[in-house]
Design a protein around this motif. Structure first.
Motif, PDB file in Angstrom:
ATOM      1  N   GLY A 131       1.352  -0.706  -0.014  1.00 45.40           N
ATOM      2  CA  GLY A 131       0.163   0.164   0.213  1.00 45.40           C
ATOM      3  C   GLY A 131       0.694   1.276  -0.048  1.00 45.40           C
ATOM      4  N   ALA A 132       0.144   2.743  -0.207  1.00 46.77           N
ATOM      5  CA  ALA A 132       0.723   3.365  -0.486  1.00 46.77           C
ATOM      6  C   ALA A 132       1.420   4.003   0.909  1.00 46.77           C
ATOM      7  CB  ALA A 132      -0.257   4.999  -0.494  1.00 46.77           C
ATOM      8  N   SER A 133       0.503   3.543   2.075  1.00 47.86           N
ATOM      9  CA  SER A 133       1.458   3.674   3.128  1.00 47.86           C
ATOM     10  C   SER A 133       2.790   3.377   3.455  1.00 47.86           C
ATOM     11  CB  SER A 133       0.529   3.274   4.316  1.00 47.86           C
ATOM     12  OG  SER A 133       0.394   2.089   4.760  1.00 47.86           O
ATOM     13  N   ASP A 134       2.852   2.270   3.223  1.00 50.23           N
ATOM     14  CA  ASP A 134       4.147   1.203   2.735  1.00 50.23           C
ATOM     15  C   ASP A 134       5.550   2.181   2.076  1.00 50.23           C
ATOM     16  OD1 ASP A 134       3.615  -0.560   4.332  1.00 50.23           O
ATOM     17  OD2 ASP A 134       2.566  -1.425   2.926  1.00 50.23           O
ATOM     18  N   ARG A 135       5.421   2.431   1.644  1.00 52.45           N
ATOM     19  CA  ARG A 135       6.334   3.648   0.623  1.00 52.45           C
ATOM     20  C   ARG A 135       6.907   4.835   1.290  1.00 52.45           C
ATOM     21  NH1 ARG A 135       3.357   0.798  -3.562  1.00 52.45           N
ATOM     22  NH2 ARG A 135       2.995   3.289  -3.362  1.00 52.45           N
ATOM     23  N   ARG A 136       6.210   5.237   2.521  1.00 51.61           N
ATOM     24  CA  ARG A 136       6.052   6.787   2.791  1.00 51.61           C
ATOM     25  C   ARG A 136       7.117   6.520   3.663  1.00 51.61           C
ATOM     26  NH1 ARG A 136       0.684   6.922   6.243  1.00 51.61           N
ATOM     27  NH2 ARG A 136      -0.484   7.713   4.609  1.00 51.61           N
ATOM     28  N   PRO A 137       8.517   7.870   3.530  1.00 51.27           N
ATOM     29  CA  PRO A 137       9.317   8.089   3.487  1.00 51.27           C
ATOM     30  C   PRO A 137       9.090   7.958   4.907  1.00 51.27           C
ATOM     31  CG  PRO A 137       8.741   9.802   3.381  1.00 51.27           C
ATOM     32  CD  PRO A 137       7.597   8.620   2.904  1.00 51.27           C
ATOM     33  N   LEU A 138      10.448   6.801   6.240  1.00 48.76           N
ATOM     34  CA  LEU A 138      10.716   6.974   7.962  1.00 48.76           C
ATOM     35  C   LEU A 138      11.406   8.273   8.135  1.00 48.76           C
ATOM     36  CD1 LEU A 138      11.045   3.602   8.357  1.00 48.76           C
ATOM     37  CD2 LEU A 138       9.390   4.555   8.530  1.00 48.76           C
ATOM     38  N   SER A 139      11.108   8.443   9.365  1.00 46.09           N
ATOM     39  CA  SER A 139      11.370   9.853   9.937  1.00 46.09           C
ATOM     40  C   SER A 139      12.571   8.500  10.085  1.00 46.09           C
ATOM     41  CB  SER A 139      11.088  10.556  10.890  1.00 46.09           C
ATOM     42  OG  SER A 139      11.152   9.686  11.953  1.00 46.09           O
ATOM     43  N   HIS A 157      15.534   7.705  11.933  1.00 45.42           N
ATOM     44  CA  HIS A 157      15.130   7.379  13.181  1.00 45.42           C
ATOM     45  C   HIS A 157      17.267   7.089  14.463  1.00 45.42           C
ATOM     46  CE1 HIS A 157      13.454   4.295  16.102  1.00 45.42           C
ATOM     47  NE2 HIS A 157      14.785   3.388  15.686  1.00 45.42           N
ATOM     48  N   LEU A 158      17.010   6.554  15.561  1.00 39.29           N
ATOM     49  CA  LEU A 158      17.994   6.776  16.904  1.00 39.29           C
ATOM     50  C   LEU A 158      19.662   6.869  16.132  1.00 39.29           C
ATOM     51  CD1 LEU A 158      16.590   5.005  20.000  1.00 39.29           C
ATOM     52  CD2 LEU A 158      16.184   7.008  19.190  1.00 39.29           C
ATOM     53  N   GLN A 159      19.788   6.242  15.301  1.00 36.14           N
ATOM     54  CA  GLN A 159      20.768   5.891  14.682  1.00 36.14           C
ATOM     55  C   GLN A 159      21.726   6.533  14.248  1.00 36.14           C
ATOM     56  OE1 GLN A 159      18.428   3.947  14.206  1.00 36.14           O
ATOM     57  NE2 GLN A 159      18.736   3.474  11.944  1.00 36.14           N
ATOM     58  N   VAL A 160      21.106   8.372  13.953  1.00 38.53           N
ATOM     59  CA  VAL A 160      21.614   9.055  13.233  1.00 38.53           C
ATOM     60  C   VAL A 160      22.122  10.321  14.098  1.00 38.53           C
ATOM     61  CG1 VAL A 160      20.149   8.790  10.978  1.00 38.53           C
ATOM     62  CG2 VAL A 160      19.477  10.453  12.511  1.00 38.53           C
ATOM     63  N   TYR A 161      20.997  10.405  15.442  1.00 39.43           N
ATOM     64  CA  TYR A 161      22.030  11.580  16.063  1.00 39.43           C
ATOM     65  C   TYR A 161      22.884  10.880  16.511  1.00 39.43           C
ATOM     66  CZ  TYR A 161      17.082  12.461  14.911  1.00 39.43           C
ATOM     67  OH  TYR A 161      15.581  13.305  14.607  1.00 39.43           O
ATOM     68  N   LYS A 162      23.226  11.806  17.333  1.00 35.22           N
ATOM     69  CA  LYS A 162      24.533  12.041  18.382  1.00 35.22           C
ATOM     70  C   LYS A 162      24.147  11.533  20.071  1.00 35.22           C
ATOM     71  CE  LYS A 162      28.280  14.339  20.276  1.00 35.22           C
ATOM     72  NZ  LYS A 162      27.310  15.001  21.482  1.00 35.22           N
ATOM     73  N   PRO A 163      24.214  10.110  20.543  1.00 33.02           N
ATOM     74  CA  PRO A 163      24.100   9.937  21.493  1.00 33.02           C
ATOM     75  C   PRO A 163      23.953  11.510  22.497  1.00 33.02           C
ATOM     76  CG  PRO A 163      25.705   8.233  20.445  1.00 33.02           C
ATOM     77  CD  PRO A 163      25.677   9.522  19.855  1.00 33.02           C
ATOM     78  N   MET A 164      23.022  11.161  23.089  1.00 34.96           N
ATOM     79  CA  MET A 164      22.735  12.927  24.252  1.00 34.96           C
ATOM     80  C   MET A 164      22.497  11.916  25.648  1.00 34.96           C
ATOM     81  SD  MET A 164      22.490  15.967  21.906  1.00 34.96           S
ATOM     82  CE  MET A 164      21.218  15.422  22.080  1.00 34.96           C
ATOM     83  N   GLU A 178       3.103   1.130  18.601  1.00 35.39           N
ATOM     84  CA  GLU A 178       3.135   1.621  17.872  1.00 35.39           C
ATOM     85  C   GLU A 178       3.708   1.978  17.094  1.00 35.39           C
ATOM     86  OE1 GLU A 178      -1.887   2.277  18.882  1.00 35.39           O
ATOM     87  OE2 GLU A 178      -0.623   4.330  19.298  1.00 35.39           O
ATOM     88  N   ASP A 179       4.739   2.484  17.676  1.00 39.17           N
ATOM     89  CA  ASP A 179       6.051   3.024  17.274  1.00 39.17           C
ATOM     90  C   ASP A 179       6.511   1.937  16.457  1.00 39.17           C
ATOM     91  OD1 ASP A 179       5.432   5.591  18.197  1.00 39.17           O
ATOM     92  OD2 ASP A 179       7.422   5.134  19.967  1.00 39.17           O
TER      93      ASP A 179
END
Ligand code: HEM
Lengths: 132, 126
Positions: free
Chosen positions: A5-13, A15-22, B88-89
């Motif tokens: 479905g279209a919802s499966d091709r939506r871009p994901l925000s 996720h955690l691993q792109v941020y510097k751990p704080m 859900e997440d």
């Protein structure tokens, strides 16, 4: 992940691993991890209640498991998870009032929470051993 | 530009038909948990090392039983709401999501019912 479905091709925000751990981010993750651990830990409480209702023999059996060294390690971890999640919850309530968002405050609370939760956990166990 | 009528905008619920209740109930049960968990920790400290007789008498005491019932209701509700957000997440496949969300509700209900039955049994039965 299944689905076409279209919802499966939506871009994901991102996720955690792109941020510097704080620290603040670790605290957020730990709040979720302790919540999930407590979720399954509820079974320990329920089993104990059911055992008490079931009678002396079964209660002694469950009590024996909980009192074994392995049981005590699990319960120690449960105590810490409970107290840490509780402190994290209080932090959420402070944020919910619109307060405590200054960077220094967040940093300060993130450092204080693990110290407080470990200290409280040890205090609870010391008291329990003294009064028993 | 919005296709919503002004009235709909004010109501602000869209097609989901629900809004902040989940978040709010997580707070309400969280606050109740805070009070009840503190009570629970003191209760457990007082029961450490005690045998079946003393433990079941304490749990069967009306005031303790009422507090324990409140704790069980608040905790199982709170953990059900919390786990739902986690699922859900992280779970994307629709079928799995529905199955796990159902399992979550059943698990929380089972925990609540077993605990409530045990507490009532200790108070009235045996
Ligand atoms: C001790 C008192 C407690 C307080 C003050 C508290 C508070 C909170 C708050 C404010 C949240 C929402 C966090 C957010 O919106 O991101 C939360 C989430 C959660 N809590 Fe609790 N809680 C408590 C006890 C418990 C217990 C006993 C359990 C399980 C048996 C539990 C399981 C969860 C779970 C699974 C979540 C979801 C975590 C997430 O979404 O990241 N909590 N809690």
């Amino acid at each position: 992940m299944a689905g076409t479905g279209a919802s499966d091709r939506r871009p994901l925000s991102p996720h955690l691993q792109v941020y510097k751990p704080m620290l603040s981010m670790m605290m957020s993750i730990i709040h979720r991890v302790t919540g999930a651990a407590l979720y399954f830990g509820t079974f320990l409480l329920v089993w104990w209640l059911v055992a008490a209702a079931a009678g002396p023999e079964y209660f002694d059996f469950v009590n024996g498991l909980y009192g074994s060294w392995f049981g005590r390690i699990i319960l120690f971890g449960y105590t810490w998870a409970l107290l840490h999640h509780m402190i994290g919850g209080i932090r959420h309530f402070i944020w919910d009032t619109g307060r405590g968002f200054e960077l220094e405050t967040v940093e300060w609370m993130s450092k204080a929470a693990p110290v407080a939760s470990v200290a409280l956990t040890v205090a609870v166990w010391i008291i329990a051993y003294i009064v028993r | 530009m919005s296709m919503q009528t002004p009235l709909n905008k004010v109501r602000g619920l869209g097609s989901a038909k629900s809004g902040t209740e989940h978040w709010w109930l997580q707070r309400v049960t969280g606050i109740a948990n805070l009070v009840l968990v503190v009570f629970f920790i003191f209760l457990i400290i007082s029961l450490v090392g005690k045998g079946h007789g003393e433990v079941s008498a304490t749990l069967g005491n009306p005031l303790v039983a009422i507090a324990m019932l409140a704790l069980i209701l608040s905790v199982t509700w709170h953990m059900c709401l919390g786990m739902q957000v986690i699922v859900e997440d992280y779970v994307q496949a629709e079928g799995w999501k529905i199955a796990i969300l159902l399992a979550n509700k059943f698990f929380c209900a089972a925990m609540a019912i077993a605990a409530i039955f045990a507490i009532l049994n200790l108070s009235f039965g045996a």
